[in-house]
Write a protein that holds these residues in place. Structure first.
Motif, PDB file in Angstrom:
ATOM      1  N   GLU A  71       2.393  -8.360 -12.391  1.00  0.00           N
ATOM      2  CA  GLU A  71       1.194  -7.538 -12.205  1.00  0.00           C
ATOM      3  C   GLU A  71       0.290  -7.481 -13.433  1.00  0.00           C
ATOM      4  O   GLU A  71      -0.919  -7.634 -13.303  1.00  0.00           O
ATOM      5  CB  GLU A  71       1.596  -6.119 -11.800  1.00  0.00           C
ATOM      6  CG  GLU A  71       0.417  -5.211 -11.549  1.00  0.00           C
ATOM      7  CD  GLU A  71       0.855  -3.836 -11.102  1.00  0.00           C
ATOM      8  OE1 GLU A  71      -0.021  -3.014 -10.810  1.00  0.00           O
ATOM      9  OE2 GLU A  71       2.071  -3.583 -11.048  1.00  0.00           O
TER      10      GLU A  71
ATOM     11  N   ASP B 259       4.692  -5.413  -5.193  1.00  0.00           N
ATOM     12  CA  ASP B 259       5.716  -6.045  -6.027  1.00  0.00           C
ATOM     13  C   ASP B 259       6.806  -6.606  -5.124  1.00  0.00           C
ATOM     14  O   ASP B 259       7.271  -5.917  -4.214  1.00  0.00           O
ATOM     15  CB  ASP B 259       6.344  -5.032  -6.984  1.00  0.00           C
ATOM     16  CG  ASP B 259       5.510  -4.848  -8.242  1.00  0.00           C
ATOM     17  OD1 ASP B 259       5.147  -5.871  -8.844  1.00  0.00           O
ATOM     18  OD2 ASP B 259       5.222  -3.702  -8.597  1.00  0.00           O
TER      19      ASP B 259
ATOM     20  N   ASN C   7       1.752   4.179  -3.223  1.00  0.00           N
ATOM     21  CA  ASN C   7       0.461   4.847  -3.268  1.00  0.00           C
ATOM     22  C   ASN C   7       0.612   6.102  -4.123  1.00  0.00           C
ATOM     23  O   ASN C   7       1.192   7.100  -3.680  1.00  0.00           O
ATOM     24  CB  ASN C   7      -0.009   5.197  -1.852  1.00  0.00           C
ATOM     25  CG  ASN C   7      -1.420   5.749  -1.821  1.00  0.00           C
ATOM     26  OD1 ASN C   7      -1.863   6.436  -2.739  1.00  0.00           O
ATOM     27  ND2 ASN C   7      -2.152   5.452  -0.747  1.00  0.00           N
ATOM     28  N   ALA C   8       0.103   6.042  -5.354  1.00  0.00           N
ATOM     29  CA  ALA C   8       0.266   7.157  -6.281  1.00  0.00           C
ATOM     30  C   ALA C   8      -0.548   8.379  -5.882  1.00  0.00           C
ATOM     31  O   ALA C   8      -0.234   9.499  -6.300  1.00  0.00           O
ATOM     32  CB  ALA C   8      -0.126   6.718  -7.697  1.00  0.00           C
TER      33      ALA C   8
ATOM     34  N   ASN D 142       1.741   9.792  -3.167  1.00  0.00           N
ATOM     35  CA  ASN D 142       3.173   9.764  -3.507  1.00  0.00           C
ATOM     36  C   ASN D 142       4.005   9.211  -2.357  1.00  0.00           C
ATOM     37  O   ASN D 142       5.028   9.773  -1.963  1.00  0.00           O
ATOM     38  CB  ASN D 142       3.664  11.170  -3.890  1.00  0.00           C
ATOM     39  CG  ASN D 142       3.224  11.580  -5.277  1.00  0.00           C
ATOM     40  OD1 ASN D 142       3.172  10.760  -6.199  1.00  0.00           O
ATOM     41  ND2 ASN D 142       2.879  12.845  -5.449  1.00  0.00           N
TER      42      ASN D 142
ATOM     43  N   PHE E 236       5.849   8.157 -11.734  1.00  0.00           N
ATOM     44  CA  PHE E 236       6.532   6.868 -11.672  1.00  0.00           C
ATOM     45  C   PHE E 236       5.550   5.771 -11.253  1.00  0.00           C
ATOM     46  O   PHE E 236       4.592   6.021 -10.527  1.00  0.00           O
ATOM     47  CB  PHE E 236       7.696   6.912 -10.681  1.00  0.00           C
ATOM     48  CG  PHE E 236       8.864   7.735 -11.137  1.00  0.00           C
ATOM     49  CD1 PHE E 236       9.738   7.266 -12.098  1.00  0.00           C
ATOM     50  CD2 PHE E 236       9.088   8.998 -10.600  1.00  0.00           C
ATOM     51  CE1 PHE E 236      10.821   8.020 -12.516  1.00  0.00           C
ATOM     52  CE2 PHE E 236      10.162   9.771 -11.010  1.00  0.00           C
ATOM     53  CZ  PHE E 236      11.030   9.287 -11.982  1.00  0.00           C
ATOM     54  N   THR E 237       5.830   4.555 -11.690  1.00  0.00           N
ATOM     55  CA  THR E 237       5.032   3.408 -11.279  1.00  0.00           C
ATOM     56  C   THR E 237       5.725   2.674 -10.137  1.00  0.00           C
ATOM     57  O   THR E 237       6.920   2.866  -9.885  1.00  0.00           O
ATOM     58  CB  THR E 237       4.836   2.428 -12.443  1.00  0.00           C
ATOM     59  OG1 THR E 237       6.114   1.854 -12.799  1.00  0.00           O
ATOM     60  CG2 THR E 237       4.247   3.124 -13.651  1.00  0.00           C
ATOM     61  N   GLU E 238       4.974   1.826  -9.481  1.00  0.00           N
ATOM     62  CA  GLU E 238       5.530   1.030  -8.390  1.00  0.00           C
ATOM     63  C   GLU E 238       6.699   0.171  -8.870  1.00  0.00           C
ATOM     64  O   GLU E 238       7.725   0.063  -8.204  1.00  0.00           O
ATOM     65  CB  GLU E 238       4.433   0.141  -7.797  1.00  0.00           C
ATOM     66  CG  GLU E 238       4.866  -0.743  -6.652  1.00  0.00           C
ATOM     67  CD  GLU E 238       3.702  -1.520  -6.080  1.00  0.00           C
ATOM     68  OE1 GLU E 238       3.657  -2.751  -6.280  1.00  0.00           O
ATOM     69  OE2 GLU E 238       2.824  -0.897  -5.448  1.00  0.00           O
ATOM     70  N   GLU E 239       6.538  -0.424 -10.040  1.00  0.00           N
ATOM     71  CA  GLU E 239       7.589  -1.287 -10.575  1.00  0.00           C
ATOM     72  C   GLU E 239       8.863  -0.496 -10.865  1.00  0.00           C
ATOM     73  O   GLU E 239       9.970  -0.957 -10.591  1.00  0.00           O
ATOM     74  CB  GLU E 239       7.098  -1.970 -11.849  1.00  0.00           C
ATOM     75  CG  GLU E 239       8.099  -2.954 -12.435  1.00  0.00           C
ATOM     76  CD  GLU E 239       7.573  -3.628 -13.689  1.00  0.00           C
ATOM     77  OE1 GLU E 239       8.253  -4.541 -14.198  1.00  0.00           O
ATOM     78  OE2 GLU E 239       6.491  -3.234 -14.168  1.00  0.00           O
ATOM     79  N   GLN E 240       8.714   0.711 -11.437  1.00  0.00           N
ATOM     80  CA  GLN E 240       9.881   1.537 -11.734  1.00  0.00           C
ATOM     81  C   GLN E 240      10.647   1.911 -10.476  1.00  0.00           C
ATOM     82  O   GLN E 240      11.877   1.859 -10.445  1.00  0.00           O
ATOM     83  CB  GLN E 240       9.441   2.804 -12.467  1.00  0.00           C
ATOM     84  CG  GLN E 240       9.037   2.599 -13.910  1.00  0.00           C
ATOM     85  CD  GLN E 240       8.548   3.890 -14.542  1.00  0.00           C
ATOM     86  OE1 GLN E 240       7.783   4.645 -13.953  1.00  0.00           O
ATOM     87  NE2 GLN E 240       9.017   4.163 -15.748  1.00  0.00           N
TER      88      GLN E 240
ATOM     89  N   CYS F 287      10.554   0.400  -7.459  1.00  0.00           N
ATOM     90  CA  CYS F 287      11.099  -0.783  -6.776  1.00  0.00           C
ATOM     91  C   CYS F 287      12.366  -1.284  -7.477  1.00  0.00           C
ATOM     92  O   CYS F 287      13.340  -1.663  -6.822  1.00  0.00           O
ATOM     93  CB  CYS F 287      10.036  -1.877  -6.750  1.00  0.00           C
ATOM     94  SG  CYS F 287      10.302  -3.146  -5.478  1.00  0.00           S
TER      95      CYS F 287
ATOM     96  N   THR G 109      -5.309  -2.005  -5.358  1.00  0.00           N
ATOM     97  CA  THR G 109      -4.795  -0.993  -4.446  1.00  0.00           C
ATOM     98  C   THR G 109      -3.735  -1.562  -3.522  1.00  0.00           C
ATOM     99  O   THR G 109      -2.718  -0.927  -3.225  1.00  0.00           O
ATOM    100  CB  THR G 109      -5.945  -0.399  -3.604  1.00  0.00           C
ATOM    101  OG1 THR G 109      -6.931   0.119  -4.485  1.00  0.00           O
ATOM    102  CG2 THR G 109      -5.432   0.700  -2.696  1.00  0.00           C
TER     103      THR G 109
END
Length: 224
Positions: free
Chosen positions: A198, A27, A49-50, A53, A164-168, A170, A23
């Motif tokens: 990750e 990144d 935080n998905a 959002n 979207f993911t955190e990596e996308q 960022c 959690t």
């Protein structure tokens, strides 16, 4: 307290730590100027935080100033979520954002931020933080930006982050540097390599949990 009970408590504690680690994971990426290299650099730490959002990032100007009169000040920060570009000049809409810290004076914008210079004609920024009064990413005010060694935190939220993911998110960043004593006097930085792998981290956590689970099962069989 029996050994089995102690083992189960340990397993539960490790499981909780694994959830917390997943959690709170952040990144961290490096940003490097496409034309000026180490004259224009920054690090960006991102957390997404998905569930809400909400995307939070902290950017630090790490530019190496080796020429007199150069400051490589960050005056604009924008994001073009994948895929690159958008049919609308304002990109995805419905975001809100805020900035915190004493490093600079940035304004959030979800509108049309104009072109991204230095060869990024296909980019359409979905949102950004800019300085000055131009309203464009290619504008900016050096006096209101982030000088080398300074950092600020930013928060953006919006339903358009869904999927979207955190990596996308960022890695969708574009950073504008100004007052660079090199060529045209400005540059745009894009992400370099990720400093936190990750997938491998989560694999290690999963392996540890599987190992502990097997040990518990073996001990339970011995105690039967």
């Amino acid at each position: 307290m029996s050994r089995l009970r102690k083992f189960l408590i340990t397993l539960s504690a490790v499981s909780i730590l694994a959830v917390v680690s997943a959690t709170a994971h952040a990144d961290t990426i490096s940003v490097v100027g496409v034309d000026t290299g180490q004259f224009s650099t920054a690090t960006v730490e991102c957390v997404f935080n998905a569930q809400t959002n909400t995307f939070t990032f902290t950017i630090t100007n790490t530019s190496a100033i080796t020429q007199p009169g150069s400051t490589s000040t960050i005056t604009g920060i924008g994001f073009d979520l994948p895929p690159l570009g958008n049919a609308s000049a304002s990109g995805l809409n419905g975001f809100s954002g805020s900035a915190s810290g004493l490093g600079g004076n940035f304004t959030f914008s979800d509108a049309d931020l104009g072109n991204v210079p230095h060869g990024f004609n296909a980019v359409v920024l979905d949102f950004g933080f800019i300085t000055g009064n131009s309203g464009n990413f290619s504008g900016g005010s050096v006096n209101d930006g982030l000088a080398p060694g300074e950092s600020m935190s930013f928060t953006v939220s919006g339903a358009a982050f869904a999927g979207f993911t955190e990596e996308q998110i960022c890695n969708a960043i574009f950073v504008r540097f100004q007052n660079v004593n090199f060529g045209a006097g400005s540059d745009v930085g894009t992400p370099g390599t990720s400093e936190i792998p990750e997938p491998s981290t989560m694999l290690l956590l999963g392996t540890a949990l599987v190992g502990l689970g097997g040990a518990v099962r073996r001990r339970m069989k011995r105690d039967e």
